[in-house]
Design a protein around this motif. Structure first.
Motif, short mmCIF file in Angstrom:
data_model
loop_
_atom_site.label_atom_id
_atom_site.label_comp_id
_atom_site.label_asym_id
_atom_site.label_seq_id
_atom_site.Cartn_x
_atom_site.Cartn_y
_atom_site.Cartn_z
N HIS A 107 -61.05 -38.53 31.42
CA HIS A 107 -59.62 -38.55 31.73
C HIS A 107 -58.99 -37.23 31.32
CE1 HIS A 107 -59.62 -42.90 32.58
NE2 HIS A 107 -60.51 -42.96 31.61
N ARG A 108 -58.34 -36.59 32.27
CA ARG A 108 -57.65 -35.34 31.99
C ARG A 108 -56.24 -35.59 31.48
NH1 ARG A 108 -59.98 -30.66 33.40
NH2 ARG A 108 -61.75 -30.74 34.84
N ILE A 109 -55.76 -34.66 30.67
CA ILE A 109 -54.37 -34.69 30.24
C ILE A 109 -53.52 -34.14 31.37
CG2 ILE A 109 -52.72 -33.67 28.61
CD1 ILE A 109 -54.91 -33.69 26.51
N GLY A 110 -52.36 -34.70 31.56
CA GLY A 110 -51.43 -34.23 32.58
C GLY A 110 -50.18 -33.64 31.94
N PHE A 111 -49.51 -32.78 32.68
CA PHE A 111 -48.25 -32.21 32.19
C PHE A 111 -47.20 -32.37 33.28
CE2 PHE A 111 -45.24 -28.74 31.33
CZ PHE A 111 -44.90 -29.07 30.02
N THR A 112 -46.11 -33.06 32.95
CA THR A 112 -45.10 -33.41 33.95
C THR A 112 -43.82 -32.59 33.83
OG1 THR A 112 -44.25 -35.16 32.48
CG2 THR A 112 -45.97 -35.78 34.05
N ILE A 127 -65.09 -23.61 24.13
CA ILE A 127 -66.24 -23.91 23.28
C ILE A 127 -65.86 -24.91 22.19
CG2 ILE A 127 -67.85 -22.93 21.60
CD1 ILE A 127 -67.66 -20.30 23.29
N VAL A 128 -64.73 -24.66 21.53
CA VAL A 128 -64.32 -25.50 20.40
C VAL A 128 -63.96 -26.91 20.86
CG1 VAL A 128 -62.55 -25.82 18.65
CG2 VAL A 128 -63.61 -23.58 18.94
N TRP A 129 -63.13 -27.01 21.89
CA TRP A 129 -62.73 -28.34 22.36
C TRP A 129 -63.93 -29.13 22.87
CZ3 TRP A 129 -57.94 -30.99 23.13
CH2 TRP A 129 -56.85 -30.37 22.52
N SER A 130 -64.84 -28.43 23.55
CA SER A 130 -66.00 -29.13 24.10
C SER A 130 -67.01 -29.50 23.03
CB SER A 130 -66.65 -28.24 25.18
OG SER A 130 -65.73 -27.98 26.23
N HIS A 185 -66.25 -40.34 21.22
CA HIS A 185 -65.46 -39.89 22.35
C HIS A 185 -65.38 -38.36 22.32
CE1 HIS A 185 -64.49 -44.12 22.24
NE2 HIS A 185 -64.02 -43.96 21.02
N ARG A 186 -65.75 -37.74 23.43
CA ARG A 186 -65.90 -36.28 23.47
C ARG A 186 -64.76 -35.62 24.24
NH1 ARG A 186 -69.46 -32.79 21.96
NH2 ARG A 186 -70.85 -34.47 21.28
N LEU A 187 -64.22 -34.55 23.62
CA LEU A 187 -63.17 -33.77 24.26
C LEU A 187 -63.78 -32.66 25.12
CD1 LEU A 187 -61.75 -35.22 21.83
CD2 LEU A 187 -60.20 -33.28 21.74
N TYR A 212 -53.04 -27.70 29.63
CA TYR A 212 -53.18 -29.13 29.41
C TYR A 212 -54.00 -29.79 30.50
CZ TYR A 212 -49.57 -28.63 25.83
OH TYR A 212 -48.87 -28.25 24.72
N GLU A 213 -53.81 -29.37 31.75
CA GLU A 213 -54.53 -30.00 32.85
C GLU A 213 -55.99 -29.61 32.91
OE1 GLU A 213 -52.24 -29.30 36.37
OE2 GLU A 213 -50.68 -30.74 35.80
N HIS A 214 -56.41 -28.67 32.07
CA HIS A 214 -57.82 -28.34 31.96
C HIS A 214 -58.38 -28.82 30.62
CE1 HIS A 214 -56.98 -25.83 35.45
NE2 HIS A 214 -58.26 -25.80 35.65
N THR A 215 -57.76 -29.89 30.11
CA THR A 215 -58.20 -30.52 28.87
C THR A 215 -58.35 -32.01 29.13
OG1 THR A 215 -56.92 -28.90 27.60
CG2 THR A 215 -57.67 -30.89 26.44
N GLY A 216 -59.41 -32.60 28.62
CA GLY A 216 -59.60 -34.02 28.84
C GLY A 216 -60.48 -34.66 27.78
#
Length: 363
Positions: free
Chosen positions: A17-22, A271-274, A282-284, A324-328
């Motif tokens: 699931h990706r994070i969204g920004f509205t 690298i860090v988030w992944s 649960h993996r970021l 944000y939209e490239h983070t999940g």
């Protein structure tokens, strides 16, 4: 802005699931212009409240599984924290002025206090952030902050940047391994190999460009010296073509290292988030394109300058949306059961958070 009461979409086990920004630039512009005007009129005092309004807007428009994040800090909290630090610095400087033997006292006191301030700042930032009515927490201490932020910076500097990946790893592990959500822990353990690869790619570009520029200057060294000497003898700075070349090279030097820094920053984030997990399962993930990130950041600066700052809200929203939209997150197991358990535990944990800690310095 996403409502906190909106039911999350159906989430299957093992789904990504990706994070969204509205957020929208037109909405944020109203907040931003008021923040700027009131900060100027109050000689900077309102900046604490401006930070709260800005963060509430961006957090409130950052959405995961149909629910937005929330920011709970108050302007007075942040202002008091800043005044305490400013007052302490002023007193130390006054003492050093009155007693020349204590001239180094402010610098020494700052280095001693910095790890504590970093830890407190990270704790405050985490505790005033919530998701699904459950707050985050940060449990790191000053010792870890000293290693990550001070020792790491010193080592990176003394090695002319060669050990920057090691410092980046220390920072990532300190922040990630001490972050909590609803009593459950995050863990971050990025490997040095990918970090050094990212650094070598960025540093390689810088070295290649500098080598080309250095070779050009070496081949035309006499002409450059003659141009500068001729202007000095004439008593005025008559701009020949070489002066323009020097000016372009000077500006290009800063642009180059800006691009290199942005490239490394994007790579480190991926690298860090992944390499981060939540609750051990649960993996970021972060999958930003370095080229796209650099383009957005640089074009944002150019547009902001050309519009005398008026397009700053557009630039901020544009960058936030891309990041944000490239983070999940990839969830393992039933997501509904996971958050139900966290919310049940979070109601008890939330009562322990203190609301008067105002040391928020953007760490």
């Amino acid at each position: 802005m996403a409502s906190a009461d909106t039911a999350p979409p159906a989430a299957t086990a093992g789904a990504f699931h990706r994070i969204g920004f509205t957020g929208r630039a037109s909405e944020y512009f109203g907040i931003w212009i008021v923040n700027v005007l009131l900060t100027i009129l109050t000689l900077g005092i309102y900046s604490a409240w401006a930070k709260v309004r800005r963060n509430r807007y961006f957090y409130g428009n950052t959405v995961l599984l149909g629910r937005s994040f929330e920011y709970h800090a108050r302007g007075l909290q942040i202002l008091i924290g800043r005044l305490i630090v400013i007052g302490a610095v002023a007193v130390l400087n006054l003492v050093s002025i009155l007693n020349p033997f204590l001239a180094l006292l402010p610098a020494i006191a700052f280095l001693i206090a910095l790890p504590w301030l970093v830890a407190r700042g990270l704790r405050f930032s985490a505790r005033v952030t919530s998701y699904r009515n459950v707050r985050f927490d940060f449990v790191g201490g000053p010792g870890g902050a000293f290693k990550a932020f001070i020792l790491g910076s010193v080592i990176a500097t003394l090695t002319l940047g060669i050990l920057t990946p090691l410092a980046s790893r220390w920072v990532a592990r300190y922040v990630g391994a001490n972050l909590r959500y609803g009593g459950k822990a995050f863990d971050t353990d990025p490997k040095l190999g990918p970090l050094f690869k990212a650094w070598l790619m960025s540093a390689g570009v810088a070295v290649a460009v500098l080598a080309v520029v250095g070779g050009f200057v070496a081949l035309n060294f006499e002409a450059v010296v003659d141009a500068i000497a001729g202007s000095a003898i004439a008593g005025q700075m008559t701009f020949s073509i070489w002066h323009y070349v020097i000016l372009v090279v000077y500006i290009g030097f800063f642009v180059l290292f800006g691009v290199v820094g942005l490239s490394y920053r994007a790579a480190v984030r991926n690298i860090v988030w992944s390499a981060t997990t939540f609750d051990g399962r649960h993996r970021l993930l972060s999958d930003m394109s370095r080229g796209r990130y650099i383009w957005i950041a640089i074009s944002n600066v150019i547009v902001t300058i050309l519009t005398l700052g008026l397009m700053r809200p557009w630039a901020a929203v544009r960058l936030a949306r891309y990041v944000y939209e490239h983070t999940g997150v990839t969830f393992v197991g039933d997501v509904g059961e996971l958050f139900s358990a966290i919310e049940a535990q979070g109601s008890a944990v939330g009562a322990e958070f203190m609301d008067f800690e105002g040391f928020d310095f953007g760490f």
